[in-house]
Design an enzyme around this catalytic site. Sequence first.
Site, PDB file in Angstrom:
ATOM      1  CE1 TYR A 179      -3.023  -2.229  -0.234  1.00  0.00           C
ATOM      2  CE2 TYR A 179      -2.734  -2.777   1.865  1.00  0.00           C
ATOM      3  CZ  TYR A 179      -3.626  -3.525   1.155  1.00  0.00           C
ATOM      4  OH  TYR A 179      -4.058  -4.641   0.726  1.00  0.00           O
ATOM      5  CG  ASP A 269       1.238 -10.575   7.631  1.00  0.00           C
ATOM      6  OD1 ASP A 269       1.324 -10.529   7.998  1.00  0.00           O
ATOM      7  OD2 ASP A 269       0.129 -10.156   7.440  1.00  0.00           O
ATOM      8  CG  ASP A 648     -19.591 -32.618   3.960  1.00  0.00           C
ATOM      9  OD1 ASP A 648     -19.355 -31.396   3.571  1.00  0.00           O
ATOM     10  OD2 ASP A 648     -18.542 -32.916   4.881  1.00  0.00           O
TER      11      ASP A 648
HETATM   12  P1  ADP Z   1     -19.447 -33.628   7.558  1.00  0.00           P
HETATM   13  O1  ADP Z   1     -18.297 -33.231   7.385  1.00  0.00           O
HETATM   14  O2  ADP Z   1     -20.542 -33.155   7.482  1.00  0.00           O
HETATM   15  O3  ADP Z   1     -19.385 -33.523   9.019  1.00  0.00           O
HETATM   16  P2  ADP Z   1     -18.309 -36.268   7.326  1.00  0.00           P
HETATM   17  O4  ADP Z   1     -17.981 -36.965   5.816  1.00  0.00           O
HETATM   18  O5  ADP Z   1     -16.879 -35.777   7.684  1.00  0.00           O
HETATM   19  O6  ADP Z   1     -19.093 -35.398   7.381  1.00  0.00           O
HETATM   20  O7  ADP Z   1     -18.817 -37.122   8.310  1.00  0.00           O
HETATM   21  C1  ADP Z   1     -19.726 -37.822   8.511  1.00  0.00           C
HETATM   22  C2  ADP Z   1     -19.463 -39.332   9.741  1.00  0.00           C
HETATM   23  O8  ADP Z   1     -20.944 -39.731   9.223  1.00  0.00           O
HETATM   24  C3  ADP Z   1     -18.787 -40.525   9.381  1.00  0.00           C
HETATM   25  O9  ADP Z   1     -17.347 -40.525   9.939  1.00  0.00           O
HETATM   26  C4  ADP Z   1     -18.831 -41.670   9.086  1.00  0.00           C
HETATM   27  O10 ADP Z   1     -18.379 -42.774   9.113  1.00  0.00           O
HETATM   28  C5  ADP Z   1     -20.001 -41.571   9.433  1.00  0.00           C
HETATM   29  N1  ADP Z   1     -21.830 -42.195   9.892  1.00  0.00           N
HETATM   30  C6  ADP Z   1     -21.892 -42.223   7.897  1.00  0.00           C
HETATM   31  N2  ADP Z   1     -22.477 -43.170   7.997  1.00  0.00           N
HETATM   32  C7  ADP Z   1     -22.927 -43.596   9.218  1.00  0.00           C
HETATM   33  C8  ADP Z   1     -23.985 -44.273   9.697  1.00  0.00           C
HETATM   34  N3  ADP Z   1     -25.364 -45.302   9.348  1.00  0.00           N
HETATM   35  N4  ADP Z   1     -24.289 -44.752  11.041  1.00  0.00           N
HETATM   36  C9  ADP Z   1     -22.804 -43.852  12.185  1.00  0.00           C
HETATM   37  N5  ADP Z   1     -21.971 -43.248  11.722  1.00  0.00           N
HETATM   38  C10 ADP Z   1     -22.292 -42.708   9.944  1.00  0.00           C
END
Ligand code: ADP
Length: 704
Positions: A179, A269, A648
Amino acid sequence: MRNPRYDILFEPVRIGPVTAPNRFYAVPHASGMTNTMPRMRAAFRGTKAEGGWGVVCTGYVSIHPSADDSPLPYATLWDDNDIRSHALMTEAVHAHGALAGIELWHGGGSVSNKTTRLPPLSPSGLSWMATHVGFMGNQRSKAMDRTDINNLLRWQAEAARKAKRAGFDIVYVYAGMGYLPYEFLLPEWNLRTDEYGGSVQNRVRLVRELLEVTKDAVGDTCAVALRISLEELRARASDNAASEAHEVVALLADVPDLWDVKMDSSPTDCAPSRFTPEGSHEPVIDFVKRVTRKPVVGVGRFTSPDAMASQIKRGVLDLIGAARPSIADPFLPRKIDSGRESDIRECIGCNICISSWHDGVPVRCTQNPTIGEEWRRDWHPERYARSEKAANVLIVGGGPAGLECALTLARRGCKVSLAEAQAEFGGRLRFETSLPGLKTWGRVLDWRLGQLAKFDQVSLFPGNRLSVDDILGLEHQRIVIATGARWTRMLYSPLELPVTAPMANVFTPDDVAAGAHIEGPIVVFDYDNYYMGGVLAEHVARGGAQVSYVTPAGHASAWTIMTNEQPQVHRALARAGIPLHTLSLVKAFESPELVLANLFTGAEQRLACRSLIVVGARLPHSELYDALLSRQSEWADAGIDAVDRIGDAQSPGAIAHAVYSGHRYARDFDQDARAPLYKRDSPIVESEPRVYAEAAVGREAAAR
Ligand code: ADP
Ligand code: SF4
């Protein structure tokens, strides 16, 4: 009870005519909240003061319309409405006994004045000509004449007086990061042959004069701070001192009341943890305290009180500056003060916060979903309204979304069961924190697990993959599906859309995470554009395979320009011997050969490839949610009121999105469906908005 080791951090520090109540200093940083969001901005900074930061500063504040950084979100101090706008912040900060600082700013030849359409100003008519389109502009700067310099000094003094009227205690001169005042310091920018160019003494003159006019304007009651970038100057030899940086600091030693010292470019930075450790500024700024008697503040992504105390004891800094650690945990100082260091929500150095500024939106943070939401959603980082509907909630999935949701619901008094299919919590973090440079991101998991352990009404069930029958057989009023997303094998069309193209020997990051055998040579094809493509290429290359990186974008991990990582991503790939192929689509793949086509010309290129790893589209794991919906008729018997998705599993995104989604669900789940989403902020307009001094700019000296 505070640990006496940290008493030193709570000593007051005199800064010119004012006194900081402690050594915790929230330095100027971009918040994305311009003068169009004055209430959000005030609450965001007031919360830091409430959290114990002894000084809380603004982001960069333009002193004049010739410093217009649009479309990036900068603040202004041009007219009376702006004074009122900033006064909301000083009032919010003072309410908690902290000092308020304002970073007055002129962008010089680094801005293009896209809104005001005034000629940018620079020492010699040179402009920053960035390599990235987001920072490019076509308007070059005007070499400042003597009148322009006098105008600049007047604008600074006028802005300083406005700052004083707005209630600020510390007023900045900003000579950093490309700047205007910084441009005078560096001989590449400053080719002048008058008394402002040439020798270091001459190049420092403008900064000295800016400090002097600021002092004359407000120095009786406000401290005057100099924020300066020292990296380039320190790298330059000097005939008179250890480096040009030493010379500059010596020439100005006691002119400012406070030295705020930093690096020169955003990637150094505000360096990401993936490539740069905590405390990385020290080798550049360590000398300043030996040259000046005035207090020195600097940053280093400090989250550990021991590292902070060490900086003071070793004579590196007087005040512990923080931008990111104060975003990730606005209550960091109070937690140290009350002996709760383990409760500090440590910054992970992911730089999603800085991406918000590049995006032109209010600041977001992976660790702290409440940042920027203090006013508009009334989300306080430490206070949680008890839920009227003290629900019994089952969360399925223990990734960032599920963990954050569980914690926030618990804080609201709900009974929470959190089931995770795998033996360890963490979701995507389980694998991603094992990738090169991403270990620090594990703080997202560790902090939440640590906090959850404090709640009796939270039950954690690792190693429990729940089915629909399991869920219908349990007794919960609310079911929250947080099962995450999966990477797909979809390729990428010339229309820039994911497309399905069945091929053998195609893998995804999920396959790598699951330990699949992936035979080299490997091509990583990345159209996700964030970190995964680049870091995965590094990861598989470490396994000894020959790896190439292909992307339709113009750069590797193209979006990481937003998080300050892109230069280092390119360097890391080069170090790993991974060739880059940009602007390229995958046209065909039959092991051992991959055919690429140029995105624009269609020109073909062939690469040796036995395995293709696609880092592209993600789709939710929605099977459980869909199955539950298909059996809605059974919910009432199972005592279920509602089934929802978060993170997700709802819409795949970065970790920051998942954390935010989990938090928002927990804050809002008991709200009326038609409750307002949030309060909408608006500019303060108490007098007719007018930009003064406009007419004087851009006229030639002879005409005045
Ligand atoms: P987010 O970023 O939305 O938290 P992640 O993919 O990091 O999603 O985490 C989703 C978690 O859900 C994973 O650890 C996965 O093992 C768990 N998961 C997926 N299906 C099941 C289920 N039927 N029962 C229990 N845990 C589950
Ligand atoms: Fe730290 Fe990431 Fe939050 Fe920024 S977004 S403050 S880098 S955790």
